[in-house]
Structure formats: C-alpha cells, structure tokens
Design a protein around this motif. Structure first.
Motif, short mmCIF file in Angstrom:
data_model
loop_
_atom_site.label_atom_id
_atom_site.label_comp_id
_atom_site.label_asym_id
_atom_site.label_seq_id
_atom_site.Cartn_x
_atom_site.Cartn_y
_atom_site.Cartn_z
N UNK A 79 0.86 -1.18 0.00
CA UNK A 79 0.00 0.00 0.00
C UNK A 79 0.90 1.23 0.00
N UNK A 80 1.26 1.67 -1.19
CA UNK A 80 2.27 2.73 -1.32
C UNK A 80 1.65 4.11 -1.08
N UNK A 81 2.29 4.89 -0.21
CA UNK A 81 1.86 6.25 0.14
C UNK A 81 0.44 6.25 0.71
N UNK A 82 0.26 5.46 1.75
CA UNK A 82 -1.05 5.32 2.39
C UNK A 82 -1.53 6.65 2.96
N UNK A 83 -0.62 7.52 3.35
CA UNK A 83 -1.02 8.80 3.94
C UNK A 83 -1.66 9.74 2.93
N UNK A 84 -1.56 9.44 1.65
CA UNK A 84 -2.15 10.29 0.63
C UNK A 84 -3.54 9.83 0.20
N UNK A 85 -4.03 8.77 0.83
CA UNK A 85 -5.34 8.26 0.49
C UNK A 85 -6.41 9.15 1.13
N UNK A 86 -7.37 9.58 0.36
CA UNK A 86 -8.44 10.43 0.86
C UNK A 86 -9.69 9.60 1.11
N UNK A 87 -10.47 10.03 2.12
CA UNK A 87 -11.70 9.33 2.44
C UNK A 87 -12.85 9.91 1.62
N UNK A 88 -13.50 9.06 0.86
CA UNK A 88 -14.60 9.49 0.01
C UNK A 88 -15.53 8.29 -0.17
N UNK A 89 -16.57 8.47 -0.97
CA UNK A 89 -17.45 7.35 -1.25
C UNK A 89 -16.65 6.24 -1.92
N UNK A 90 -16.83 5.03 -1.44
CA UNK A 90 -16.08 3.86 -1.94
C UNK A 90 -14.59 4.00 -1.69
N UNK A 91 -14.22 4.69 -0.61
CA UNK A 91 -12.81 4.82 -0.24
C UNK A 91 -12.27 3.47 0.21
N UNK A 92 -10.99 3.18 -0.05
CA UNK A 92 -10.41 1.91 0.39
C UNK A 92 -10.17 1.85 1.89
N UNK A 93 -10.27 3.00 2.57
CA UNK A 93 -10.00 3.02 4.01
C UNK A 93 -10.94 2.07 4.74
N UNK A 94 -12.23 2.08 4.37
CA UNK A 94 -13.21 1.25 5.07
C UNK A 94 -12.93 -0.25 4.94
N UNK A 95 -12.78 -0.80 3.72
CA UNK A 95 -12.50 -2.23 3.62
C UNK A 95 -11.15 -2.63 4.21
N UNK A 96 -10.20 -1.72 4.24
CA UNK A 96 -8.89 -2.05 4.80
C UNK A 96 -8.98 -2.38 6.29
N UNK A 97 -9.91 -1.74 7.00
CA UNK A 97 -10.07 -2.05 8.41
C UNK A 97 -10.33 -3.54 8.62
N UNK A 98 -11.18 -4.11 7.78
CA UNK A 98 -11.47 -5.54 7.91
C UNK A 98 -10.40 -6.42 7.32
N UNK A 99 -9.80 -5.98 6.22
CA UNK A 99 -8.78 -6.79 5.55
C UNK A 99 -7.52 -6.95 6.39
N UNK A 100 -7.25 -5.99 7.27
CA UNK A 100 -6.05 -6.04 8.09
C UNK A 100 -6.24 -6.80 9.39
N UNK A 101 -7.48 -7.23 9.66
CA UNK A 101 -7.77 -8.03 10.85
C UNK A 101 -7.86 -9.50 10.46
N UNK A 102 -7.02 -10.37 11.03
CA UNK A 102 -7.00 -11.78 10.62
C UNK A 102 -8.35 -12.47 10.68
N UNK A 103 -9.15 -12.19 11.72
CA UNK A 103 -10.42 -12.89 11.87
C UNK A 103 -11.39 -12.52 10.75
N UNK A 104 -11.59 -11.21 10.55
CA UNK A 104 -12.52 -10.78 9.50
C UNK A 104 -11.95 -11.05 8.11
N UNK A 105 -10.62 -11.03 7.98
CA UNK A 105 -10.00 -11.27 6.67
C UNK A 105 -10.11 -12.73 6.24
N UNK A 106 -10.43 -13.62 7.17
CA UNK A 106 -10.56 -15.03 6.82
C UNK A 106 -11.84 -15.32 6.06
N UNK A 107 -12.78 -14.35 6.07
CA UNK A 107 -14.04 -14.54 5.33
C UNK A 107 -14.40 -13.23 4.64
#
Length: 236
Positions: A79-107
């Motif tokens: 995830x290159x230059x994560x600090x430049x990611x802006x929060x908007x509709x369909x922003x990747x910030x929201x799914x990343x919260x789950x993808x970075x957690x092993x339990x939720x990322x398993x499904x």
C-alpha cells in the motif's frame, strides 16, 4: 507476518525494501498506489448491480492468479503512500479495516462474485511520509517502523546496494559489478535519485560500447559536491 507500516521521508527506499523482501521470500508483490484515485472496489470488487462489475485484485491473486502467476494464499500487497489516500465514497479506508484483521479477513466477500474467500495470510506492507495523516483506527492495525535518514557509511552501503541492483536489473547480465566509487559518489542521493542516475549512466556506457560502468558515466548534477574541482565529465 503482521501488517507493517514503514514511515519516513520520500525516496528513502521503503518501496525498494518491500520489493526486495518479496524477492527474498519468493512471493509475488502487488503495488497499490494509494495516492491515485483508488477505491474500495479495487480490493473487493465492483458490486454486481453495475455494468462494469469485476472482481477485486485480492480475489484474482488468491483464487485465480493474475498476470501469469499461480494463485497464492500469501502474496505481498504494498500500500504505497497510504497517507495520501483520501476518504470518500467507496474509499479503500473502510475495507482495509477488515482486511487487516486476521479474523474478519478469513471470510472476505468479493462484491462482484458474491463469493467468500480467505485472505488472512496476505502480507500487508504500507508506506507513508506523514503518519499522522492516516486514521488512528487504521494505524492501530499495523506494526510501525520509522525509517531515519542513513548517515556516513550506512549511506554508502545503501547507495552501493541500489547501484548493484539497478545494474543487475537494467544491464541484462552484461555489465560487470560496479566499482565502489560509484556508490560513494551517489551516497548523498535518495534511492529514487540513485536509480535515475545509474539508469542514465548505463545508457551512456552502452552508447559507447562498454559493459563496465565508471564514475565518468554518471550525470554531473548527480555527483557529490564535496570536491567540485575533481568532478568528471561525460565521455565524448
């Protein structure tokens, strides 16, 4: 490997390190620039209700393979230059919260296929210049490392490594191992600047029919300015 966040100034080699780690581990590495118009759909697919519905790259890497690669459970995602990611509709910030957690990322459910798959073994590595710009809720999911500027001998060793890697990658195996003096001359530059300088030097050496890189091949404006009177010039 837990999610890793590499912080530090631009051009310190954070991306270079990640790509070198991928080669050392024998894993494919997907670079996702977070400074572009990236969306959450890039990770988990476009919903079926849209005409351009397509799977996300995670499903492709893990379940079907992509770009000629075989499917693999633990690819590296940069995830290159994560600090430049802006929060908007369909922003990747929201799914990343789950993808970075092993339990939720398993499904994880890909939105275009409505298929659940396991991406809990993905190796996540993020880079950033300014850590405070990243939401704390996301930072808390990473193990953080701050990369300081190299000094003295460290800078020379670092420059030599970048020079060797660049020559190996662009020289098609035809160039000899570059001399130490090249790394010394370029030690004051960032990894990106060293790469560009060596790229120019290789072109000049090839133009002159040589397979040995010398300090004289380097662009003048890339050389160390400690001894300006001794600066070499380009070969004619």
């Amino acid at each position: 490997i837990p999610p890793i966040l590499l912080g530090g100034g631009p051009g310190l080699g954070k991306t270079h390190f990640t790509q070198a780690l991928a080669r050392a581990l024998g894993l494919p590495c997907r670079r996702q620039g977070m400074d572009a118009a990236v969306t959450g759909s890039s990770f988990i697919g476009v919903e079926k209700k849209w005409s351009n519905a397509t799977p996300g790259f995670l499903f492709n890497m893990i379940c079907t393979g992509m770009a000629g690669e075989v499917p693999i459970a633990n690819p590296i995602v940069l995830l290159d230059e994560l600090d430049k990611c802006t929060q908007h509709y369909d922003s990747p910030i929201s799914p990343l919260h789950g993808l970075l957690e092993p339990v939720s990322a398993s499904r994880v459910r890909d939105q275009s296929l409505e298929i659940e798959f396991d991406c809990s073994r993905v190796v996540w590595i993020a880079t950033a210049n300014l850590l405070p710009r990243i939401p704390q809720s996301l930072r808390s999911r990473f193990r953080e490392f701050w990369i300081e500027l190299p000094t003295g001998q460290e800078a020379i060793q670092f420059a030599q490594g970048v020079v060797r890697e660049t020559v190996k990658r662009l020289g098609n195996g035809e160039f000899a191992t570059p001399e130490r003096a090249i790394g010394v001359q370029l030690a004051h530059l960032t990894a990106r600047e060293i790469y560009q300088a060596v790229e120019d030097a290789l072109a000049r050496a090839m133009e002159n029919g040589r397979t040995v890189l010398t300090v004289r091949d380097l662009p003048i404006d890339a050389l160390c300015e400690d001894e300006p009177e001794s600066k070499p010039t380009y070969l004619n």
